[in-house]
Motif scaffolding. Structure first.
Motif, mmCIF file in Angstrom:
data_model
loop_
_atom_site.group_PDB
_atom_site.id
_atom_site.type_symbol
_atom_site.label_atom_id
_atom_site.label_comp_id
_atom_site.label_asym_id
_atom_site.label_seq_id
_atom_site.Cartn_x
_atom_site.Cartn_y
_atom_site.Cartn_z
ATOM 1 N N CYS A 96 0.832 -1.211 0.000
ATOM 2 C CA CYS A 96 0.000 0.000 0.000
ATOM 3 C C CYS A 96 0.863 1.257 0.000
ATOM 4 O O CYS A 96 1.742 1.415 0.844
ATOM 5 C CB CYS A 96 -0.903 -0.010 1.233
ATOM 6 S SG CYS A 96 -1.802 1.526 1.506
ATOM 7 N N THR A 97 0.585 2.120 -0.968
ATOM 8 C CA THR A 97 1.326 3.386 -1.051
ATOM 9 C C THR A 97 0.393 4.583 -0.847
ATOM 10 O O THR A 97 0.732 5.703 -1.209
ATOM 11 C CB THR A 97 2.020 3.514 -2.425
ATOM 12 O OG1 THR A 97 1.039 3.303 -3.438
ATOM 13 C CG2 THR A 97 3.136 2.502 -2.574
ATOM 14 N N CYS A 98 -0.769 4.334 -0.284
ATOM 15 C CA CYS A 98 -1.716 5.434 -0.067
ATOM 16 C C CYS A 98 -1.099 6.496 0.842
ATOM 17 O O CYS A 98 -0.433 6.165 1.827
ATOM 18 C CB CYS A 98 -2.994 4.917 0.587
ATOM 19 S SG CYS A 98 -3.989 3.877 -0.484
ATOM 20 N N TYR A 109 -10.005 1.318 5.574
ATOM 21 C CA TYR A 109 -9.083 1.368 4.447
ATOM 22 C C TYR A 109 -9.866 1.340 3.128
ATOM 23 O O TYR A 109 -10.705 0.465 2.919
ATOM 24 C CB TYR A 109 -8.098 0.184 4.504
ATOM 25 C CG TYR A 109 -7.182 0.199 3.323
ATOM 26 C CD1 TYR A 109 -6.248 1.215 3.174
ATOM 27 C CD2 TYR A 109 -7.289 -0.764 2.319
ATOM 28 C CE1 TYR A 109 -5.436 1.264 2.055
ATOM 29 C CE2 TYR A 109 -6.477 -0.717 1.208
ATOM 30 C CZ TYR A 109 -5.549 0.300 1.077
ATOM 31 O OH TYR A 109 -4.759 0.358 -0.024
ATOM 32 N N HIS A 112 -7.672 0.934 -2.229
ATOM 33 C CA HIS A 112 -7.038 1.339 -3.492
ATOM 34 C C HIS A 112 -5.950 0.369 -3.971
ATOM 35 O O HIS A 112 -5.762 0.203 -5.166
ATOM 36 C CB HIS A 112 -6.392 2.719 -3.342
ATOM 37 C CG HIS A 112 -7.383 3.812 -3.070
ATOM 38 N ND1 HIS A 112 -8.603 3.876 -3.711
ATOM 39 C CD2 HIS A 112 -7.337 4.881 -2.244
ATOM 40 C CE1 HIS A 112 -9.269 4.936 -3.268
ATOM 41 N NE2 HIS A 112 -8.525 5.567 -2.369
ATOM 42 N N CYS A 113 -5.184 -0.214 -3.039
ATOM 43 C CA CYS A 113 -3.975 -0.970 -3.432
ATOM 44 C C CYS A 113 -4.158 -2.481 -3.358
ATOM 45 O O CYS A 113 -3.186 -3.231 -3.435
ATOM 46 C CB CYS A 113 -2.806 -0.565 -2.532
ATOM 47 S SG CYS A 113 -2.567 1.203 -2.387
HETATM 48 ZN ZN LIG Z 1 -3.240 1.798 -0.316
#
Ligand SMILES: [Zn+2]
Length: 281
Positions: A96-98, A109, A112-113
């Motif tokens: 995860c790079t959020c 959460y 997205h990833c």
């Molecule tokens: Zn993420």
């Protein structure tokens, strides 16, 4: 078979942590279990130099003798890495790079990833949760039912800055087959479903949990280092233990330290513990 006490070495023992240590000690002995000691020391910047040896000295001064070698999460990293690899093999983790900003926009959460299953640099590692209820019975707080997908969502098991997350490390340690009882403060109850989720994914045996009330200061805050709890006075162990026993619902007779602890072992019962936090000044 054992119970355990797992302080973070962020400062000396105070009345709140002595109370929890004593309850865990008595509960383990009353159940015929060993009592193990583990330092939850993965959050390196929060660790206070000298705190570990000071905590050990305080426990000994108060007659709370642990069984076996003292464990440190910082020395068990290979176990956490192996657990992470197991979760990866099961297709349960992603990278995860959020940004903090994106994460702050949603209480759970946002997902997205979820498809990022191959490792990428500078990313946190999260574990997928199920869209189903997670249930367990706490020996003090009663039946618990949580939907992790609706309360936290996929959560971090390895932080972007490197360390394994508390939830993963604690799940692995408390999921050790020798740990059958986890007695700790009620303030940690909200973590338990996440730890049980990992314990289940790793096919580890879950301990039974007992989350006891915490001690509150005059302002209604939990006694902790952050709320200014003073270090316990190792010169008055009998008075300190006596105060904690009273808070735990026992009425100890007028005895010396070691006989009072022996008395408490034979009079301990979890059913005497209420659910509500208690004021202590
Ligand atoms: Zn993420």
């Amino acid at each position: 078979m054992a119970g355990r006490f797992a302080p973070s070495p962020t400062g000396p023992l105070h009345i709140g942590s002595l109370y929890t240590a004593l309850a865990s000690f008595l509960d383990a002995h009353a159940e015929g279990l060993a009592w193990r000691l583990r330092f939850d020391d993965l959050d390196e910047p929060r660790n206070q130099p000298g705190a570990k040896s000071r905590i050990l000295r305080s426990l000994e001064a108060h007659g709370l003798h642990w069984d076996g070698a003292v464990e440190r999460q910082s020395e068990r990293l290979c176990l956490y890495q192996a657990a992470l690899e197991t979760l990866r093999r099961k297709g349960r983790v992603f990278h995860c790079t959020c940004s903090r900003k994106v994460l702050a926009e949603s209480p759970t959460y946002p997902g997205h990833c979820r498809e990022r299953v191959t490792p990428i640099p500078n990313a946190a590692i999260r574990v997928r949760v199920d869209d189903a209820a997670l249930e367990f019975t706490d020996l003090v707080q009663g039946h618990q039912r949580t939907r992790l997908d609706r309360t936290v969502g996929d959560f971090v098991v390895k932080r972007r800055d490197g360390p394994f997350a508390y939830q993963l490390a604690t799940a692995v340690d408390d999921g050790d087959p020798s740990i059958v009882r986890v007695l700790r403060g009620r303030d940690l109850l909200a973590n338990t479903p996440r730890q049980l989720h990992i314990v289940t994914l790793l096919d580890l045996p879950a301990p039974t949990y007992a989350h006891i009330p915490v001690l509150l200061n005059r302002a209604g805050q939990k006694w902790s280092k952050q709320t200014g709890a003073p270090a316990i006075n190792d010169q008055t162990p009998r008075d300190n233990i006596r105060a904690c026993l009273t808070l735990l619902g026992l009425q100890p007779p007028d005895l010396g330290l070691e006989p009072m602890i022996e008395w408490a072992k034979s009079h301990w019962h979890l059913s005497r513990i209420g659910k509500q936090d208690q004021a202590f000044n």
